[in-house]
Design a protein around this motif. Structure first.
Motif, PDB file in Angstrom:
ATOM      1  N   SER A  37     -32.744  24.653 -25.874  1.00 56.51           N
ATOM      2  CA  SER A  37     -32.492  23.368 -25.219  1.00 56.51           C
ATOM      3  C   SER A  37     -32.123  22.291 -26.231  1.00 56.51           C
ATOM      4  N   GLN A  38     -32.821  22.276 -27.368  1.00 53.35           N
ATOM      5  CA  GLN A  38     -32.548  21.271 -28.387  1.00 53.35           C
ATOM      6  C   GLN A  38     -31.162  21.457 -29.000  1.00 53.35           C
ATOM      7  N   ILE A  39     -30.789  22.697 -29.304  1.00 54.57           N
ATOM      8  CA  ILE A  39     -29.469  22.970 -29.880  1.00 54.57           C
ATOM      9  C   ILE A  39     -28.375  22.626 -28.873  1.00 54.57           C
ATOM     10  N   ARG A  40     -28.602  22.995 -27.615  1.00 56.36           N
ATOM     11  CA  ARG A  40     -27.624  22.681 -26.562  1.00 56.36           C
ATOM     12  C   ARG A  40     -27.459  21.172 -26.411  1.00 56.36           C
ATOM     13  N   ARG A  41     -28.566  20.441 -26.478  1.00 57.43           N
ATOM     14  CA  ARG A  41     -28.484  18.988 -26.368  1.00 57.43           C
ATOM     15  C   ARG A  41     -27.704  18.388 -27.533  1.00 57.43           C
ATOM     16  N   GLN A  42     -27.977  18.861 -28.746  1.00 50.26           N
ATOM     17  CA  GLN A  42     -27.276  18.319 -29.907  1.00 50.26           C
ATOM     18  C   GLN A  42     -25.776  18.588 -29.843  1.00 50.26           C
ATOM     19  N   LEU A  43     -25.398  19.783 -29.410  1.00 50.62           N
ATOM     20  CA  LEU A  43     -23.978  20.094 -29.280  1.00 50.62           C
ATOM     21  C   LEU A  43     -23.327  19.241 -28.198  1.00 50.62           C
ATOM     22  N   SER A  44     -24.054  19.021 -27.101  1.00 53.57           N
ATOM     23  CA  SER A  44     -23.512  18.195 -26.018  1.00 53.57           C
ATOM     24  C   SER A  44     -23.406  16.734 -26.434  1.00 53.57           C
ATOM     25  N   GLU A  45     -24.386  16.271 -27.221  1.00 57.86           N
ATOM     26  CA  GLU A  45     -24.331  14.893 -27.712  1.00 57.86           C
ATOM     27  C   GLU A  45     -23.124  14.689 -28.620  1.00 57.86           C
ATOM     28  N   ALA A  46     -22.837  15.683 -29.451  1.00 55.87           N
ATOM     29  CA  ALA A  46     -21.685  15.577 -30.351  1.00 55.87           C
ATOM     30  C   ALA A  46     -20.381  15.466 -29.561  1.00 55.87           C
ATOM     31  N   ALA A  47     -20.378  16.075 -28.374  1.00 58.00           N
ATOM     32  CA  ALA A  47     -19.192  16.013 -27.530  1.00 58.00           C
ATOM     33  C   ALA A  47     -19.218  14.819 -26.582  1.00 58.00           C
ATOM     34  N   GLY A  48     -20.294  14.006 -26.665  1.00 55.39           N
ATOM     35  CA  GLY A  48     -20.411  12.825 -25.812  1.00 55.39           C
ATOM     36  C   GLY A  48     -20.657  13.143 -24.360  1.00 55.39           C
ATOM     37  N   GLU A  49     -21.357  14.266 -24.088  1.00 57.70           N
ATOM     38  CA  GLU A  49     -21.532  14.711 -22.706  1.00 57.70           C
ATOM     39  C   GLU A  49     -22.961  14.545 -22.194  1.00 57.70           C
ATOM     40  N   VAL A  50     -23.870  13.972 -22.986  1.00 57.88           N
ATOM     41  CA  VAL A  50     -25.266  13.885 -22.574  1.00 57.88           C
ATOM     42  C   VAL A  50     -25.607  12.458 -22.147  1.00 57.88           C
ATOM     43  N   ASN A  51     -26.083  12.314 -20.930  1.00 59.33           N
ATOM     44  CA  ASN A  51     -26.600  11.038 -20.457  1.00 59.33           C
ATOM     45  C   ASN A  51     -28.108  11.104 -20.256  1.00 59.33           C
ATOM     46  N   PHE A  52     -28.605  12.271 -19.853  1.00 63.37           N
ATOM     47  CA  PHE A  52     -30.024  12.463 -19.594  1.00 63.37           C
ATOM     48  C   PHE A  52     -30.514  13.677 -20.391  1.00 63.37           C
ATOM     49  N   ASP A  53     -31.737  13.587 -20.837  1.00 63.65           N
ATOM     50  CA  ASP A  53     -32.261  14.601 -21.736  1.00 63.65           C
ATOM     51  C   ASP A  53     -33.657  15.025 -21.287  1.00 63.65           C
ATOM     52  N   TYR A  54     -33.865  16.327 -21.089  1.00 62.01           N
ATOM     53  CA  TYR A  54     -35.159  16.824 -20.629  1.00 62.01           C
ATOM     54  C   TYR A  54     -35.990  17.432 -21.753  1.00 62.01           C
TER      55      TYR A  54
END
Length: 333
Positions: A111-128
């Motif tokens: 989950s953490q790696i997926r979030r970091q990759l999504s953040e780099a792509a500017g795709e994360v608004n909410f984080d669990y």
């Protein structure tokens, strides 16, 4: 509830200096949990299953709907069920808690790696992943407590003896514990034995009134730090420390800004932890039995001791007073 979060976004832009929607939604969910805590404690202790189900459904509403964390909720629900099956299947095996720990940590790492990759792509608004950290502490603690329940008490520490669990709990109790609504998103984390004492607690009118005072004073502390963060969060940031304007300041001015930026940054954590703690107190969480004269005794469930963090006289005192649930987990499990 996309409409709700659009309203939150507009409110944040107009009145809160544009604080991230997920943070505002988290505060809203925690505030709503106070009303739910009052409803929760109306359920008699003789109906524990009803309390467990209430807790689960409240988390679905607060985390899944208000915070729009449906994907995260699905992740954690799947993880919870998978880990429960592991504990049930390997209950008597000495390696059971370690297997649960490895699987839970692997899931969180994904989950953490997926979030970091999504953040780099500017795709994360909410984080669990914040809620998942609390989840991992609770479910792995339970696994070790189940293992402790099968050992000779002479081999256990006082903490282990107090929190040992005799067998895998029923599924509804397990889910009620893991998805306990006031502390699901930001903590505090606590042991299954603490949860059971709260579920079975029948307080007098006077006791509940005392808890009301404690809970709402704790909420007031959270609100104070929220005001600090809202007023100064954009001005006093660590990012400012790498700007040319900061480089041109004198030593004293730099030192003051560095210290104030630290306090303001920590204010966001104080806000979340204290607000959540107050809602947990309101349910009776932390009940630790009765004293010699029949008075209710209470364990400290706080995740932070603010004055010791801000004015501590040693690194050890600071560490022991910050993120206490995680420290307890690391120390005893």
């Amino acid at each position: 509830m996309r409409v709700l979060n659009l309203l939150i976004e507009r409110f944040s832009t107009a009145y809160l200096g544009g604080i991230a929607v997920d943070r505002v939604a988290t505060v809203l969910a925690v505030l709503m949990s106070y009303g739910m805590a009052h409803l929760f404690r109306l359920i008699p202790a003789k109906h524990p299953q009803t309390k467990h189900v209430f807790s689960i459904l409240a988390t679905v509403l607060l985390f899944g709907v208000v915070q729009e964390q449906t994907v995260g909720l699905a992740h954690l629900a799947t993880g919870a069920l998978g880990l429960y099956l592991m504990m049930a299947a390997l209950e008597t095996h000495r390696l059971m808690p370690y297997a649960v720990f490895l699987v839970a940590m692997a899931h969180m790492s994904y989950s953490q790696i997926r979030r970091q990759l999504s953040e780099a792509a500017g795709e994360v608004n909410f984080d669990y992943t914040g809620a998942q950290m609390v989840f991992v502490i609770k479910v792995t603690s339970l696994a070790f407590c189940i293992s402790d329940g099968q050992k000779d008490s002479a081999q256990l520490s006082a903490y282990q003896r107090k929190n040992a669990i005799d067998g895998v709990p029923q599924l509804t109790e397990y889910l009620g514990y893991v998805f306990f609504f006031p502390g699901f998103a930001v903590g505090p984390a606590f042991e299954m034995a603490t949860y059971r004492r709260m579920i079975n607690f029948e307080g007098s009118r006077t006791t509940w009134q005392q808890l009301n005072v404690r809970a709402y004073w704790t909420l007031a502390a959270g609100v104070f730090w929220m005001v600090v963060y809202v007023m100064y969060g954009n001005e006093y940031t660590f990012h400012h420390l790498i700007t040319p304007a900061f480089a041109q300041m004198g030593f004293v001015a730099k030192s003051v800004r560095l210290c104030v930026s630290g306090v303001v940054t920590r204010a966001a954590y104080y806000t979340a932890w204290k607000m959540s703690e107050g809602a947990c107190v309101l349910t009776g969480l932390g009940f630790d039995g009765f004293g010699e004269h029949g008075e209710a005794q209470w364990a400290d469930i706080s995740n932070v001791h603010i004055t010791k963090v801000e004015f501590g006289t040693s690194i050890k005192e600071l560490i022991d007073s910050w993120n206490i649930g995680t420290n307890t987990w690391l120390r005893h499990h």
